[in-house]
Motif scaffolding. Sequence first.
Motif, short mmCIF file in Angstrom:
data_model
loop_
_atom_site.label_atom_id
_atom_site.label_comp_id
_atom_site.label_asym_id
_atom_site.label_seq_id
_atom_site.Cartn_x
_atom_site.Cartn_y
_atom_site.Cartn_z
N SER A 159 0.81 -1.21 0.00
CA SER A 159 0.00 0.00 0.00
C SER A 159 0.85 1.27 0.00
O SER A 159 0.33 2.37 0.18
N SER A 160 2.15 1.10 -0.19
CA SER A 160 3.07 2.24 -0.15
C SER A 160 3.28 2.82 -1.54
O SER A 160 3.07 2.16 -2.56
N TRP A 161 3.70 4.08 -1.57
CA TRP A 161 4.08 4.67 -2.85
C TRP A 161 5.36 4.06 -3.39
O TRP A 161 5.56 3.96 -4.59
N ASN A 162 6.22 3.66 -2.50
CA ASN A 162 7.54 3.21 -2.91
C ASN A 162 7.60 1.69 -2.91
O ASN A 162 7.78 1.06 -1.87
N LYS A 163 7.43 1.11 -4.08
CA LYS A 163 7.53 -0.35 -4.22
C LYS A 163 8.73 -0.71 -5.10
O LYS A 163 8.73 -1.75 -5.75
N GLU A 164 9.72 0.14 -5.12
CA GLU A 164 10.86 -0.08 -6.00
C GLU A 164 11.58 -1.38 -5.65
O GLU A 164 11.70 -1.74 -4.47
N PRO A 165 12.10 -2.10 -6.66
CA PRO A 165 12.82 -3.35 -6.39
C PRO A 165 13.98 -3.19 -5.41
O PRO A 165 14.24 -4.08 -4.59
N PHE A 166 14.71 -2.04 -5.49
CA PHE A 166 15.84 -1.87 -4.58
C PHE A 166 15.38 -1.85 -3.13
O PHE A 166 16.08 -2.33 -2.24
N GLN A 167 14.18 -1.30 -2.88
CA GLN A 167 13.68 -1.28 -1.51
C GLN A 167 13.31 -2.68 -1.04
O GLN A 167 13.56 -3.05 0.12
N ILE A 168 12.73 -3.47 -1.93
CA ILE A 168 12.38 -4.85 -1.59
C ILE A 168 13.64 -5.63 -1.23
O ILE A 168 13.70 -6.34 -0.22
N ARG A 169 14.69 -5.49 -2.06
CA ARG A 169 15.94 -6.19 -1.78
C ARG A 169 16.54 -5.74 -0.44
O ARG A 169 17.03 -6.56 0.34
#
Length: 722
Positions: A204-214
């Motif tokens: 539900s966040s604005w920031n779902k970038e792959p780098f953040q997931i990693r």
Amino acid sequence: MTKAVQKITLSPSRDIPFEKLVLSQSNVRRIKAGVSVDELAEDIARRGLLQGLNVRPVVDADGVETGMFEIPAGGRRFQALAVLVKQKRLAKTAPIPCIVRDAASEILAEDDSLAENMQRVALHPLDQFRAFVALREKGQSEEAIAAAFFVAPQIVKQRLKLASVAPALLAVYGEDGMTLEQLMAFTVNPDHERQLQVWDAISSSWNKEPFQIRRMLTEASVRASDRRAVFVGVEAYEAAGGTILRDLFQGDDGGWLEDPALLDRLVAQKLQAEAEAITTEGWKWIEVSIDLPYGYGHAMRGLKGEPTPMTDSEGADHARLLAEYRALELEYDGQDELPDDIDARLADLETAMESLDARPLVFDPMEVAQAGAFVTLDRDGKLAVYRGYIRPEDERREQVDVGGDGLASIEGQGSDGEQTLGVHGVGTIITSNGQLLGADLPEDEDDGVLKPLPERLLMELTAHRTLALREAVGRSPDVALTLLLLKLVTDTFRTSGASGSCVEVSVRHLYLSAQSPDLKDSAVAKAVDARHAAWEADLPLGDDAALWGFLTELDQTSRLSLLAHCLSFGINALHEKVNPYGAGISSSGLTRRMAQADIVAHATGLDMVAAGWEPTVDGYLNRVPKVRILEAVRDAKGEGTAQLLDHLKKGEMATEAERLLKGSGWLPEVLRRADLVALDAGAEGQGAPVADVESDQVENIDLPAFLTADLPEENGSMMAAE
């Protein structure tokens, strides 16, 4: 009245000898794509023809069938069959399964060719992943699967890795609820429960970038490039039972070590073993620490060792290398630019000579018995041993013992009364990093109010500034002279205390009691140490008369430089805790100290950014509340960028802020020069705003190489191998 449903009649199928088939000029495919004809031929040879050819009878000018058949749809399959016939692996008369269209059909041949290529639907990537898993579960190896579909084994590993993500996340991806890049990021950690936790946190966040997931999946891990991992070695860590997370889809610098506690234990054990090996040298004490603070040898006397003499062979090698170096320098003297091979050879010669020059130091055995050594890691993860430090309490004292024969004998003793002759027992102390990150600010204290910086953080930040000021004053003789005059004038006109000397000026080397672990490795620390070592090498410190003569013979420029260097060690720009009861510094005294430090900073042109300070997670961002982190990002990058972070947790926000602030030149107010504050204020809010875009609104992009690497047929379909 019910309308009769028209019955459909399908074109019949029959086997037609290969030699009766020809390519049709009505085939709409003109551009080569997908698997090559040779690879398709090998696939047909392995599994047979999975899809028949679409053919039409060839008729002559009078409309009479000639017995030949043209192929408007399936031309590449026909070409692959022709390769097998040419290789004599297929007979010319071999029957080929075909769908035969009536020659009088109203459907054009081009219509059939276009429809066959357009009506097919490529497999969803998730179906590809699962199909590869099914093949492996039925006994095919990754290499065999790769060979069957003409892709590299790494491509197969990547697709299998994607299929191993939590089933719930695969379902989200199958329904286009996440991008392929996001799914790839989840493969870095095989823990399905953790994968789901991360997705719940960011869905539900604005920031779902792959780098953040990693980053979220590896936040409790240690990179393999960390100096501790480099020192121990990844192989030793794995042999001790440690596991490593790897990323198959992008460079990961060797992966992430999942057990930091095990890693720290292995580092401590290896350092302990190194220290035990050094005890044979006879040191009185050895202190072991992963991190040594700047000034770790404060108040200790350093021994002057002599390099181990070169052997005859080493001396001959050094002479040969030096001769070649000088010959090349002479040959290319005056040229603006050296040829690449000559430049590389000179560098190799320098490295070889430095290796021969870097010989172990030999110390006086009697002094070794009093002194100790530090065992630690350098910033590159290599063992660093600093030998030859004598603590004040271990200094020898001259004790006169009058014997019964009336003759005096002198023995050297330490302050504890032990004889210094001989080797003392070695006490090895293993310590961990004493820095308590985040101890000043609990996670839940952030109420959105901009509060003053924590006391210890202020001390650490001003320790950085104090050291930088020392370095700046040490290379600014004119400023040092003015500062010295300021001290003299202040003492002369504002005090009336008696003096026991003709001049009461002195410099007290201030130990920086509060400092971050990286201060000793900073550029300014190295500059101060290098300058100090250079002067120390020239000064005759053991004889006051000789020192006086040396100082009087110095030229004026050198005298001012030495004055500046000595005075720089008296710089104290530390923010200290005010004691209202008189001990320590007063509130007015602290205010005057910081104001005077600003004057000196302005006079020397001090720039803390150029001095190497940056807002890191450990050094600043994790030590302040979230509102200050957002303030820093807002100052440097603008309100839009700050808004992208305000929903993150404290640790995640600090890590992302470090990345955003790197190279921005942002400084906390305590490190800014007072004369530039107005300029900083005028620049607030000028960072470029970042558009607020939902990541799931980004348009689809082309699949990466591991999904498009030469799949059969141009559309990557698993069924297009024939």
